[in-house]
Design a protein around this motif. Structure first.
Motif, PDB file in Angstrom:
ATOM      1  N   TYR A 196      36.451  -0.103  34.009  1.00  0.00           N
ATOM      2  CA  TYR A 196      35.442   0.433  34.886  1.00  0.00           C
ATOM      3  C   TYR A 196      35.945   2.151  34.854  1.00  0.00           C
ATOM      4  O   TYR A 196      35.280   3.038  34.649  1.00  0.00           O
ATOM      5  N   LEU A 197      37.387   2.098  34.929  1.00  0.00           N
ATOM      6  CA  LEU A 197      37.930   3.530  34.797  1.00  0.00           C
ATOM      7  C   LEU A 197      37.707   4.155  33.920  1.00  0.00           C
ATOM      8  O   LEU A 197      37.358   5.425  33.745  1.00  0.00           O
ATOM      9  N   TYR A 198      37.788   3.516  32.664  1.00  0.00           N
ATOM     10  CA  TYR A 198      37.887   4.214  31.169  1.00  0.00           C
ATOM     11  C   TYR A 198      36.283   4.739  30.835  1.00  0.00           C
ATOM     12  O   TYR A 198      36.254   5.831  30.436  1.00  0.00           O
ATOM     13  N   LYS A 199      35.617   3.725  31.117  1.00  0.00           N
ATOM     14  CA  LYS A 199      34.208   4.089  31.125  1.00  0.00           C
ATOM     15  C   LYS A 199      33.705   5.303  31.781  1.00  0.00           C
ATOM     16  O   LYS A 199      33.136   6.126  31.417  1.00  0.00           O
ATOM     17  N   THR A 200      34.166   5.402  33.065  1.00  0.00           N
ATOM     18  CA  THR A 200      33.904   6.742  33.961  1.00  0.00           C
ATOM     19  C   THR A 200      34.399   7.922  33.233  1.00  0.00           C
ATOM     20  O   THR A 200      33.901   8.710  33.246  1.00  0.00           O
ATOM     21  N   ILE A 201      35.740   7.802  32.927  1.00  0.00           N
ATOM     22  CA  ILE A 201      36.389   8.725  32.236  1.00  0.00           C
ATOM     23  C   ILE A 201      35.664   9.197  30.938  1.00  0.00           C
ATOM     24  O   ILE A 201      35.306  10.700  30.586  1.00  0.00           O
ATOM     25  N   GLY A 202      35.083   8.096  30.147  1.00  0.00           N
ATOM     26  CA  GLY A 202      34.341   8.461  28.897  1.00  0.00           C
ATOM     27  C   GLY A 202      33.005   9.242  29.303  1.00  0.00           C
ATOM     28  O   GLY A 202      32.589  10.070  28.653  1.00  0.00           O
ATOM     29  N   PHE A 203      32.243   8.553  30.493  1.00  0.00           N
ATOM     30  CA  PHE A 203      31.247   9.434  31.040  1.00  0.00           C
ATOM     31  C   PHE A 203      31.451  10.654  31.304  1.00  0.00           C
ATOM     32  O   PHE A 203      30.544  11.763  31.006  1.00  0.00           O
ATOM     33  N   GLY A 204      32.692  10.803  31.957  1.00  0.00           N
ATOM     34  CA  GLY A 204      33.028  12.444  32.176  1.00  0.00           C
ATOM     35  C   GLY A 204      33.329  13.149  30.815  1.00  0.00           C
ATOM     36  O   GLY A 204      32.496  14.451  31.095  1.00  0.00           O
ATOM     37  N   PHE A 205      33.805  12.719  29.949  1.00  0.00           N
ATOM     38  CA  PHE A 205      33.827  13.580  28.659  1.00  0.00           C
ATOM     39  C   PHE A 205      32.455  13.789  28.033  1.00  0.00           C
ATOM     40  O   PHE A 205      32.232  14.944  27.628  1.00  0.00           O
ATOM     41  N   SER A 206      31.683  12.959  28.378  1.00  0.00           N
ATOM     42  CA  SER A 206      30.061  13.066  27.821  1.00  0.00           C
ATOM     43  C   SER A 206      29.500  14.243  28.711  1.00  0.00           C
ATOM     44  O   SER A 206      28.452  14.707  28.375  1.00  0.00           O
ATOM     45  N   ALA A 207      30.178  14.213  29.788  1.00  0.00           N
ATOM     46  CA  ALA A 207      29.337  15.244  30.849  1.00  0.00           C
ATOM     47  C   ALA A 207      29.849  16.936  30.693  1.00  0.00           C
ATOM     48  O   ALA A 207      29.016  17.643  30.742  1.00  0.00           O
ATOM     49  N   VAL A 208      31.077  16.892  30.772  1.00  0.00           N
ATOM     50  CA  VAL A 208      31.724  18.381  30.720  1.00  0.00           C
ATOM     51  C   VAL A 208      31.181  19.244  29.886  1.00  0.00           C
ATOM     52  O   VAL A 208      30.753  20.464  30.118  1.00  0.00           O
ATOM     53  N   PHE A 209      31.353  18.875  28.519  1.00  0.00           N
ATOM     54  CA  PHE A 209      30.653  19.937  27.433  1.00  0.00           C
ATOM     55  C   PHE A 209      29.285  20.189  27.511  1.00  0.00           C
ATOM     56  O   PHE A 209      28.876  21.233  27.073  1.00  0.00           O
ATOM     57  N   ALA A 210      28.645  18.802  27.722  1.00  0.00           N
ATOM     58  CA  ALA A 210      27.254  19.199  27.755  1.00  0.00           C
ATOM     59  C   ALA A 210      26.764  20.071  28.995  1.00  0.00           C
ATOM     60  O   ALA A 210      25.859  20.907  28.733  1.00  0.00           O
ATOM     61  N   GLY A 211      27.481  20.120  30.213  1.00  0.00           N
ATOM     62  CA  GLY A 211      27.289  20.904  31.301  1.00  0.00           C
ATOM     63  C   GLY A 211      27.648  22.518  30.881  1.00  0.00           C
ATOM     64  O   GLY A 211      26.697  23.163  31.297  1.00  0.00           O
ATOM     65  N   ILE A 212      28.749  22.623  30.115  1.00  0.00           N
ATOM     66  CA  ILE A 212      29.092  23.905  29.634  1.00  0.00           C
ATOM     67  C   ILE A 212      27.759  24.458  28.880  1.00  0.00           C
ATOM     68  O   ILE A 212      27.621  25.586  28.794  1.00  0.00           O
ATOM     69  N   ALA A 213      27.526  23.580  27.758  1.00  0.00           N
ATOM     70  CA  ALA A 213      26.489  24.035  26.953  1.00  0.00           C
ATOM     71  C   ALA A 213      25.291  24.355  27.647  1.00  0.00           C
ATOM     72  O   ALA A 213      24.642  25.471  27.026  1.00  0.00           O
ATOM     73  N   GLY A 214      24.971  23.803  28.412  1.00  0.00           N
ATOM     74  CA  GLY A 214      23.863  24.093  29.424  1.00  0.00           C
ATOM     75  C   GLY A 214      23.817  25.404  29.995  1.00  0.00           C
ATOM     76  O   GLY A 214      22.993  26.264  29.897  1.00  0.00           O
TER      77      GLY A 214
END
Lengths: 313, 240
Positions: A196-214
């Protein structure tokens, strides 16, 4: 080590592009960098952990709106971009906690809904976000060429950071755990992996750069509106790019980004009205003929060579 | 292996949703023992094993290891406390190499050099795994997969190995081989809690046994005594 060399060499070559002074080419290169970011972002959760996320557009749009609103309040450019990434991570942690226990199609649908929710929130808060009217960003005082160069380098820098992050994660215990979760989440749990923790971290990685790109995208185009930055295609294209290049690989998303953008520029231009259909055709063709992406072709060849060498021994 | 192990489950109740599966199961495993749980399909053997490794939360009752209460501990806590679970159906990472599967067993460990040494031990116990270490685990035969799963469990350096269905779907020759290896592992000081449908084989292997029926322990004692018990012989071995 090899991955770092490829990354440095590739980024170095691209960084020379402004010397050509071709603004059209710069625009394309900026798009490629943005696509690389989005594809690699998706790869963290979709490729490594095997969770087919459609939330990319949500992170992208949230990053865009966060930075746009903050800039409107006078926050400096780079700080607002960082805030865009931060907002996306926080959102991913909240949403991830709620939907990452779903698997397969259920997760896909739930993640898709998060984008619609964000879009509706923006639509219903016109005082802050401009709602359906969209939002204008401060115009920057620079020439067209300077503008193009600045945003190209900005996007390239984030793409580089994203790729570097991918190389580190792929080699790390986190990457190992995410791959195990993808293959057998129950077994991963049994071995003491906190899935659960690792999936959430993975999801976080998938968010941070997409957010900056936006966020960078918003500054780049000066004007954003919900149908633009929360476009479902922003969620679908990364997935197609990763499938094109190679799921769960480091450079697959890059190859996919180049192929998709090339395709967009040379084919869709001619068939503007049916380009969504063209995307559908690519997906079907991919699933049928190249389920493991372009990189798998080279791997198969390498595999054959290795097998041949083994026989000689 | 360090320390005396005492695994003690008392009055464990557990289930899924509206269905309660376990109704007050108490099972003890002492250091160096092989204990087996026998019973027919669907009586709660695997459910108990899931509780015993922290995968399934308890509804009532307690589980303690060395006197420390583990009733609300996570599966990672159980692994750290020395419990390794070899699940039913093996549950290997089929697209990863045999070596990576084994290394995953040591996921929570930090002692790199020791991990390599343990890997060599597993290869020594199951030479076929050494031969196939670069192959994807999905390409192994059923027996080899079971070896890989047991090896993966051993990579955690457990003091208690939980094995759910050792012999399911395997040829008798392979089962004998695995049983022999299990004895070797046990002689090295690892206690074993085994769930088995092949009651005859299980009672031969174990020191003590528990019989579970419909979520309750209906008999327990020395394995040899149970094997001689006419009721057990009739119910589970088809012998009069």
């Amino acid at each position: 080590m090899k991955n770092w060399l490829i990354l440095l060499a590739g980024t170095g070559v691209l960084a020379l592009l402004p010397l050509l002074g071709d603004n059209y080419l710069m625009r394309l290169a900026t798009m490629v960098a943005m696509y690389v970011i989005l594809a690699q972002s998706w790869n963290f959760i979709g490729g490594l952990a095997g969770y087919p996320s459609f939330a990319t557009a949500g992170f992208f749009g949230l990053g865009a709106y966060t930075s746009a609103v903050l800039q409107g309040m006078g926050v400096p450019l780079f700080a607002s971009w960082g805030a865009g990434g931060l907002a996306a991570v926080i959102f991913s942690a909240l949403v991830g906690g709620a939907i990452l226990h779903l698997r397969g199609h259920y997760f896909a649908i739930a993640s898709l809904v998060t984008v619609e929710v964000l879009r509706e929130i923006v639509n219903t808060t016109p005082d802050i976000t401009g709602g359906g009217m969209g939002l204008n960003l401060p115009i920057m005082r620079m020439t067209v060429a300077e503008h193009a160069t600045f945003f190209f380098y900005s996007m390239l820098a984030v793409a580089f950071a994203c790729m570097a992050c991918a190389i580190v994660v792929h080699k790390s215990k986190l990457g190992f755990a995410l791959r195990c979760i993808q293959q057998n989440e129950d077994a991963a749990n049994i071995l003491g992996v906190n899935a659960y923790l690792y999936k959430t971290i993975g999801f976080g990685f998938s968010a941070v750069f997409a957010g900056i790109a936006g966020a960078i995208y918003a500054s780049w185009v000066h004007y954003i509106e919900p149908p633009d930055v929360f476009d479902v295609l922003i969620s679908v294209k990364p997935l197609v790019m990763v499938l094109l290049g190679g799921l769960g690989t480091i450079f697959g998303p890059v190859i996919g980004a180049f192929i998709l953008l090339t395709f967009e520029e040379f084919v869709w231009r001619t068939f503007l009205t049916v380009h969504a259909a063209a995307l559908g055709v690519i997906i079907v063709a991919l699933v049928l003929f190249l389920p493991n992406g372009v990189l798998s072709l080279t791997r198969e060849k390498l595999g054959l060579r290795r097998r041949a060498a083994g026989e000689k021994r | 292996m360090s320390g005396e192990l005492a695994f003690l489950a008392s009055d464990v109740e557990a289930g899924y949703g509206d269905v309660q599966v376990l109704w007050g199961v108490s099972i003890e495993v002492r250091a160096g023992e092989i204990v087996c749980i026998v019973g027919s399909n669907g009586v709660g053997k695997s459910t108990f094993m899931r509780c015993a490794s922290g995968l399934l939360p308890l509804r009532a009752g307690t589980i303690a290891i060395d006197g420390v209460d583990m009733s609300t501990a996570s599966s990672a806590d159980f692994v750290r406390a020395g419990v390794a679970h070899v699940p039913e159906g093996r549950r290997l990472f089929s697209a990863m190499s045999v070596r990576d599967n084994l290394l995953m067993g040591a996921y929570l460990r930090e002692d790199k050099a020791e991990i390599e040494a343990d890997l060599e031990k597993v290869y020594a116990s199951f030479p076929i795994l050494a031969e196939r270490r670069k192959q994807d685990a999905g390409t192994l035969s059923g027996g080899e997969q079971q070896m890989c799963a047991i090896g993966r469990g051993m990579m955690a350096r457990p003091r208690l190995l939980l094995i759910d269905e050792l012999s399911l779907g395997l040829a008798p020759r392979i089962v004998d081989l695995l049983s022999d290896q299990l004895r070797v592992i046990n002689e090295q000081g690892v206690a074993v809690l085994l769930v088995e449908q092949d009651v005859m084989n299980a009672l031969e292997l174990a020191d003590r046994a528990y019989v579970i029926d419909r979520g309750r322990v209906t008999a327990s004692g020395e394995a040899a005594e149970l094997a001689a018990d006419p009721r057990i012989r009739e119910a589970y071995m088809g012998l009069a």
